[in-house]
Design an enzyme around this catalytic site. Sequence first.
Site, short mmCIF file in Angstrom:
data_model
loop_
_atom_site.label_atom_id
_atom_site.label_comp_id
_atom_site.label_asym_id
_atom_site.label_seq_id
_atom_site.Cartn_x
_atom_site.Cartn_y
_atom_site.Cartn_z
N GLY A 11 0.62 -1.14 0.13
CA GLY A 11 -0.09 -0.01 0.04
C GLY A 11 0.89 1.38 0.11
N GLY A 19 2.98 1.00 3.28
CA GLY A 19 4.14 -0.22 3.76
C GLY A 19 3.47 -1.46 2.91
N ASP A 70 -10.63 6.48 2.41
CA ASP A 70 -9.71 5.75 1.23
C ASP A 70 -10.45 4.40 0.86
OD1 ASP A 70 -6.51 4.68 0.58
OD2 ASP A 70 -8.00 5.46 -0.83
#
Length: 1020
Positions: free
Chosen positions: A719, A722, A840
């Site tokens: 992502g 990380g 998100d």
Amino acid sequence: MNISFFFFHPIVLILMLITSSPVLSAPPLQLISLLSIKSSLKDPLNSLHDWDPSTAFSRPGFQPIWCSWSGIKCDPRTNQVTTLDLSGRNLSGTIPTHIKYLFHLQHLNLSRNSFDGPLQAAIFELPNLITLDINHNLFNSSFSPGISKLKSLKFLDAYSNSFTGPLPEELVYLGNLEFLNLGGSYFEGEIPSSYGKFSKLKSLYLQGNSLTGRIPVELGFSNQLEHIELGYNSFTGGLPVEFSRLSNLLYLDVSSGNLSGNLPAELGKLQKLEILLLFKNNLSGSIPASWAQMVSVQVLDLSDNSLTGEIPSGFSGLKALNTLSLMNNKLTGEIPQGIGELPDLEILSLWNNSLSGILPNKLGSNSKLQKLDVSSNSLSGPIPPNLCLGNKLTKLMLFSNQFVGEIPSSLTNCTALYRVRVQNNNLNGSIPLGFGSLPNLTFFELSKNKLSGPIPKDLGNAVKLEFLNISQNPFNSELPSNIWSAPSFQVFSASYSNLNGKIPDFIGCANFYRIELDGNNLSGSIPWDIGHCEKLITLNLRRNSLTGIIPWEISTLPSITDVDLSDNFLTGAIPSNFNNCSTLENFNVSYNQLTGPVPTSSLVFSSLHPSSFIGNEGLCGRVLKKPCRTDGLTAGAVEVRQQPKKTAGAIVWITAAAFGIGLFILIAGTRCFQATYGRKFSNDRDVGPWKLTAFQRLNFTADDVLECLNMTYKIIGMGSTGTVYKAEMPGGEIIAAKKLWGKHKDTIRKRRGVLAEVDVLGNVRHRNIVRLLGCCSNNQCTMLLYEYMPNGSLDDLLHGKNKCDNLVANWVIRYKIALGVAHGICYLHHDCDPVIVHRDLKPSNILLDAEMEARVADFGVAKLIQSDESMSVIAGSYGYIAPEYAYTLQVDEKSDIYSYGVVLMEILTGKRSVDPEFGDGNSIVDWVKLKIKTKNGLNDVLDKNAGASCASVREEMMLLLRVALLCTSRNPADRPSMRDVVSMLHEAKPKRKLPDSGGRAVGDGVINGQDFPEPQKPLV
């Protein structure tokens, strides 16, 4: 044996202290029990820090020191622990069997924690227990046997857990039980008839489960009952007549219970009854006249049923009545005049019936009226003048009736008023001056009346006014010069209102989403400063007498979607800058005097029907199948101001160079990643000790995590913050470890994002939110530890190369996932305080457990909404960001709802949010909206792999498509709340078997701008 364990485990330490203490002659079993409890629990907040065994002894004659520990109370005479209160400490783990040594414990409170698994049977070994409170935990499985041993138990609260199976019949052997709450779990089956044998029970809560069958008549024999809540279940049959025997009953709630049949007339005997809630059932017949004998009733809610007949005239005598809600039924006749004289009436809701006659003349004269909704009836006569005599009226809903006369000027002094809807009546006169001075007025709708005269100028000064609709009134006046100045104004509609004069300059219109001035007599030009309306989505000026050219500034509006300038006298050319506008869906300039070419290089204009441009003899171009002159401008064309254009060749070269550099970095990074990244775990060990912060009881350490990832690891996702690894702990438990990216320049910013995720998930408990197990960190590295989701993400399911076709093709599974995500977001928006906005939401952030239950994940950019805040950067992913978010950066729930709508479209279509198939710059939202306007377009939209070729499945998918379209409305105000979404999804539930995904919700009053009944809340 571990030496450190031997010396420092609390139980061992206590035994050592016992043998060395000259004071204590017998083992302090209470102390052993308490420290055993402490050592068995996960306590991330260290709330039991004062439970210190080293200070556990005191001098003879003094109360033991543990009696002063937090959450503990002792009997001052015997020094025995009588109360253990561990509520609200974010504890998890298992209550040890040592708790049974607290022989004299009378009160045990474990509420508002994260205890899961079965309820520990050791608790049932406490013979003197009087109260047991375990509400708001995660206890699951069927209710543990053995509770009948608690012969002294009077109070049992198990609300909001995850218990399954039948209701425990063993409880009826508790002869002293007075309070029983088993609501908010997943109990199923019928209510046992034996529950009528409780001899002392006063309060019974079984609401919000999965109970079925008839409500047992035997409950009417528990004559001590004062409070009953059975709603939000799926019963058959009606309300038992035997409930009329409950002479002590004060509160009865069977709302949303699927009840049918008539209302029992015998309930009129309940003269102590104060609250009666039967809304959202299938009850029919008339309201019994005998119910006027319930002289103590304060709240009577029978809304959302199929009741017929008249409102009993005897209701005028219910002097204690505070709330009367009969909305959404089939009632006829007049409203009893005496209801207007009830001394304590605060809420009167009669929406959507067939009532006639006039409103009670004295309505509001008691000075307490707060909400009045009699809309969608056939009421007539004037509006009573004293509705706001006590200055407490907040909502006035009178629309869709036949009211006449003027709007009472007294309402302009009603400072509490925030919502007024009186449209679709026969009101006349002018709008009284003063509404613009009301400090709380937000929504003001006056359309479809016979109002005339000037529009009050003070409306341009209204502090909180967001919506004003004065359409279809014969005003015969001009618009106030300051109409765009109200700071919160978003929607203004004045269509067909006989307005004349010029359109005022648009300075101050920064917050407007919609402006509708069509069908008037407005003249002059469209003001050039319309560019100030940065949020404008809809502009409708059709059928006026406007002249001049189309301002170039319209083409610069970032979210403009619908422009209608037809039937005017506009001249000049269509601004070619619209070529750069990707949000435009409709552009109608027909029947003007425009000249020049219709821009064709834009997908927007090429997809418009020629009727959008007809009636302009000077227009030409491919859309109109009329060739344009090539030698200069078409005759009569006017050169429109243009923005400087960048050289096309330069843009191509820059794009190509950027692509090449990006490709090189990607290839080089991929080759060196595996060679270098594996060493990072061992290197990370050298930058300080690792610390494990656990949010529940874990059977592994930070060293176990690091050792596992250092020896062998499997990347399961990447992502923006990380990499996520799959790791198997020494005990066999599989977890997912999310490790922050390495030492980049923006490491600090990304680490903040991860820590924000810890803050959010560490305090969130919901079955549709991914569970955060703990956090590992040292000076330079952070890892988040989650429960492992074996079925990957929704993105894998829909678009992955190795997707499981039989799951993708199962519409029931897709629906279950959509509903689970809705429940998770609904929890964040409506049940968290402060509200959490995810920001998100997308398929890759929706994980699937072994049962295909959806879990919302990745809260790195989530925001806690405590006040009106805006972000300094855009958070989210392209294709899922709400259109208004890109330029306002305003953080609110509506952006999540838009993202959810996009996810829903992906589930329905099987396509990604952005795809070349949709056209340059278009997303799935644009594509779907364009397709459904074409013949047989639904055949291309609905995924045949999900069963869209089957008629019944297709119908269910179309219902969800409507929800998706609502969620992706351009105007945030038109998007439903997440509670509304959940309600609508439940209405579209597949007819085949669907695994229960839990949760229940009702609407919050407004769907797509329309007023609906507000959610009912428990009254206490």
